[in-house]
Design a protein around this motif. Sequence first.
Motif, PDB file in Angstrom:
ATOM      1  N   ARG A 184     -18.152  12.706   9.895  1.00  0.00           N
ATOM      2  CA  ARG A 184     -17.365  11.839   8.688  1.00  0.00           C
ATOM      3  C   ARG A 184     -16.953  10.662   9.313  1.00  0.00           C
ATOM      4  NH1 ARG A 184     -14.568  16.405   9.742  1.00  0.00           N
ATOM      5  NH2 ARG A 184     -12.802  15.449  10.604  1.00  0.00           N
ATOM      6  N   ILE A 185     -17.956   9.461   8.583  1.00  0.00           N
ATOM      7  CA  ILE A 185     -17.737   8.181   8.920  1.00  0.00           C
ATOM      8  C   ILE A 185     -17.194   7.326   7.713  1.00  0.00           C
ATOM      9  CG2 ILE A 185     -19.310   6.093   8.938  1.00  0.00           C
ATOM     10  CD1 ILE A 185     -21.444   7.815  10.231  1.00  0.00           C
ATOM     11  N   GLY A 186     -16.246   6.507   8.373  1.00  0.00           N
ATOM     12  CA  GLY A 186     -15.750   5.369   7.429  1.00  0.00           C
ATOM     13  C   GLY A 186     -16.293   4.144   7.653  1.00  0.00           C
ATOM     14  N   ILE A 187     -16.527   3.408   6.468  1.00  0.00           N
ATOM     15  CA  ILE A 187     -17.259   2.112   6.834  1.00  0.00           C
ATOM     16  C   ILE A 187     -16.270   0.737   6.800  1.00  0.00           C
ATOM     17  CG2 ILE A 187     -18.810   0.461   5.495  1.00  0.00           C
ATOM     18  CD1 ILE A 187     -20.098   2.856   4.469  1.00  0.00           C
ATOM     19  N   LEU A 188     -16.043  -0.012   7.517  1.00  0.00           N
ATOM     20  CA  LEU A 188     -15.116  -1.148   7.948  1.00  0.00           C
ATOM     21  C   LEU A 188     -15.954  -2.095   7.202  1.00  0.00           C
ATOM     22  CD1 LEU A 188     -13.835  -1.224  11.418  1.00  0.00           C
ATOM     23  CD2 LEU A 188     -12.844  -0.363   9.424  1.00  0.00           C
ATOM     24  N   GLY A 189     -15.545  -2.629   5.799  1.00  0.00           N
ATOM     25  CA  GLY A 189     -16.124  -3.651   4.831  1.00  0.00           C
ATOM     26  C   GLY A 189     -17.171  -3.420   4.022  1.00  0.00           C
ATOM     27  N   ALA A 190     -17.160  -3.874   2.942  1.00  0.00           N
ATOM     28  CA  ALA A 190     -17.902  -3.868   1.645  1.00  0.00           C
ATOM     29  C   ALA A 190     -19.098  -4.695   1.606  1.00  0.00           C
ATOM     30  CB  ALA A 190     -16.950  -3.980   0.431  1.00  0.00           C
ATOM     31  N   ARG A 231     -10.389  -5.778   2.520  1.00  0.00           N
ATOM     32  CA  ARG A 231      -9.325  -6.623   3.006  1.00  0.00           C
ATOM     33  C   ARG A 231      -8.510  -6.388   1.671  1.00  0.00           C
ATOM     34  NH1 ARG A 231     -12.543 -12.107   4.265  1.00  0.00           N
ATOM     35  NH2 ARG A 231     -13.736 -11.069   2.730  1.00  0.00           N
ATOM     36  N   THR A 232      -8.673  -5.873   0.616  1.00  0.00           N
ATOM     37  CA  THR A 232      -7.768  -5.671  -0.416  1.00  0.00           C
ATOM     38  C   THR A 232      -8.010  -4.210  -0.973  1.00  0.00           C
ATOM     39  OG1 THR A 232      -9.491  -6.610  -1.977  1.00  0.00           O
ATOM     40  CG2 THR A 232      -7.842  -8.133  -0.937  1.00  0.00           C
ATOM     41  N   PRO A 233      -6.933  -3.642  -1.571  1.00  0.00           N
ATOM     42  CA  PRO A 233      -7.476  -2.376  -2.140  1.00  0.00           C
ATOM     43  C   PRO A 233      -8.139  -2.377  -3.250  1.00  0.00           C
ATOM     44  CG  PRO A 233      -4.752  -2.780  -1.718  1.00  0.00           C
ATOM     45  CD  PRO A 233      -5.622  -4.041  -1.538  1.00  0.00           C
ATOM     46  N   ALA A 257     -13.150  -0.361  -5.701  1.00  0.00           N
ATOM     47  CA  ALA A 257     -14.402  -0.386  -6.597  1.00  0.00           C
ATOM     48  C   ALA A 257     -15.611  -0.138  -5.774  1.00  0.00           C
ATOM     49  CB  ALA A 257     -14.484  -2.117  -6.777  1.00  0.00           C
ATOM     50  N   PHE A 258     -15.830  -0.484  -4.674  1.00  0.00           N
ATOM     51  CA  PHE A 258     -16.969   0.074  -3.669  1.00  0.00           C
ATOM     52  C   PHE A 258     -16.988   1.355  -3.664  1.00  0.00           C
ATOM     53  CE2 PHE A 258     -19.407   0.688   0.133  1.00  0.00           C
ATOM     54  CZ  PHE A 258     -20.298  -0.209   0.420  1.00  0.00           C
ATOM     55  N   ALA A 259     -15.898   2.130  -3.100  1.00  0.00           N
ATOM     56  CA  ALA A 259     -15.861   3.251  -3.230  1.00  0.00           C
ATOM     57  C   ALA A 259     -16.281   4.254  -4.457  1.00  0.00           C
ATOM     58  CB  ALA A 259     -14.247   3.931  -2.784  1.00  0.00           C
ATOM     59  N   ALA A 260     -15.790   3.657  -5.421  1.00  0.00           N
ATOM     60  CA  ALA A 260     -16.438   4.098  -6.978  1.00  0.00           C
ATOM     61  C   ALA A 260     -17.772   3.961  -7.115  1.00  0.00           C
ATOM     62  CB  ALA A 260     -15.447   3.314  -7.900  1.00  0.00           C
ATOM     63  N   GLU A 261     -18.178   2.691  -6.978  1.00  0.00           N
ATOM     64  CA  GLU A 261     -19.754   2.596  -6.813  1.00  0.00           C
ATOM     65  C   GLU A 261     -20.526   3.347  -5.913  1.00  0.00           C
ATOM     66  OE1 GLU A 261     -22.884  -1.168  -5.754  1.00  0.00           O
ATOM     67  OE2 GLU A 261     -20.674  -1.445  -5.886  1.00  0.00           O
ATOM     68  N   ALA A 266     -10.477   5.210  -0.172  1.00  0.00           N
ATOM     69  CA  ALA A 266     -10.767   3.885  -0.077  1.00  0.00           C
ATOM     70  C   ALA A 266      -9.373   3.333   0.635  1.00  0.00           C
ATOM     71  CB  ALA A 266     -10.558   3.140  -1.293  1.00  0.00           C
ATOM     72  N   HIS A 267      -9.357   2.347   1.559  1.00  0.00           N
ATOM     73  CA  HIS A 267      -8.136   1.852   2.322  1.00  0.00           C
ATOM     74  C   HIS A 267      -8.348   0.343   2.163  1.00  0.00           C
ATOM     75  CE1 HIS A 267      -7.136   5.565   4.303  1.00  0.00           C
ATOM     76  NE2 HIS A 267      -8.512   5.758   4.566  1.00  0.00           N
ATOM     77  N   GLY A 268      -7.050  -0.005   1.844  1.00  0.00           N
ATOM     78  CA  GLY A 268      -6.931  -1.450   1.553  1.00  0.00           C
ATOM     79  C   GLY A 268      -6.923  -2.769   2.794  1.00  0.00           C
ATOM     80  N   SER A 269      -7.035  -1.847   3.941  1.00  0.00           N
ATOM     81  CA  SER A 269      -7.033  -2.770   5.559  1.00  0.00           C
ATOM     82  C   SER A 269      -8.009  -1.805   6.075  1.00  0.00           C
ATOM     83  CB  SER A 269      -5.875  -2.976   5.926  1.00  0.00           C
ATOM     84  OG  SER A 269      -5.119  -1.721   6.202  1.00  0.00           O
TER      85      SER A 269
END
Length: 349
Positions: free
Chosen positions: A8-14, A39-41, A46-50, A56-59
Amino acid sequence: MSDPAPLRIGILGAANIARAFCRGVAGSPLVEVAAVASRTPDKAGAFAAECAIPRAHGSYQALLADPEIEAVYIPLPNHLHAEWAIRAAEAGKHVLCEKPVAIGGAEAQAMFDAARAHGVQLVEAYPYMAQPQTLRLRALIAQGAVGRVQMVSASFGFAFCAPDGTVLRDPDDIRLDPARGGGALLDAGTYSMSLIRIATGERPARVHAVGRTGPSGVDLTVAATLCFPSGAIAQLGCSMATAGHRHATITGDLGVIETSYGNHAPQGAATLPLRVKRGAANPVPFEELTVPATDGFRAEAESFARMIRLGPQHWSGASEAESVDVALALEAIALSAREDRWVTLPSAE
């Protein structure tokens, strides 16, 4: 043996490269992109939906605090790699960090030290290293197919700017910002240097470089000569103001290897080229090897997942020593180009 549970990977940045990473690993049985942070929710959402990412995390810190995340992929601007890789290690997350792993050797070493201190794995992401093409290249060198490596030439460039520095694509691209680690050397040059390190198997002893700088202050084109303790000599080229090219020649005392060291299979192709000349005499012909190709993002991510689940021997990419040596070499090349002099690197322990 059945495949292990997906990592389970999380991505830092869009960033755009994060989108390509998501496309590459989609459908993998070994990797699950479980969250993304921005840096913003709103941007994270939007990136998570795409990309069909469930959370999605806002930080960035919120993602590191997510107990469901086992590892992070860091596609952030170059100057943020060290900070967030160390923070991820402190949070107990394994790290797959985009190249260049850091801006300079001291940063790179600090990152690996932090990973060790917190019992996690840190590796540098080079999609081309997970390709069968590069795995075969490593095997050929190890088997002595070309004898002792004497010369290496590796170059990588693309048309992001005109030769005078006029921007041909996005004028806000981070590659144009020196404060964020922009420029050709830390982008394309990282690939060239890493291929040279694979071929020689050692840290350069000294380097001399020249470069051309664009209006924003970043290097547009760099060429360097590298001398190695073994006596091998290499030439590195990189540019973001040339026609697209990516090729390397590795010459030993008993043969030659030519490679495109590609990240991904070309569109519509199922192979990547690898040519080998086995013999020192001029008449010896090159052998065209048929090497399968795949999506490099998926290949590297699955190798990373196997390393975490099954052990370090399953990682096919850059070792810690390779990553630190490349960071030190790039730092020395940049200094040499600025000061127009030979720069000596610290010897490897």
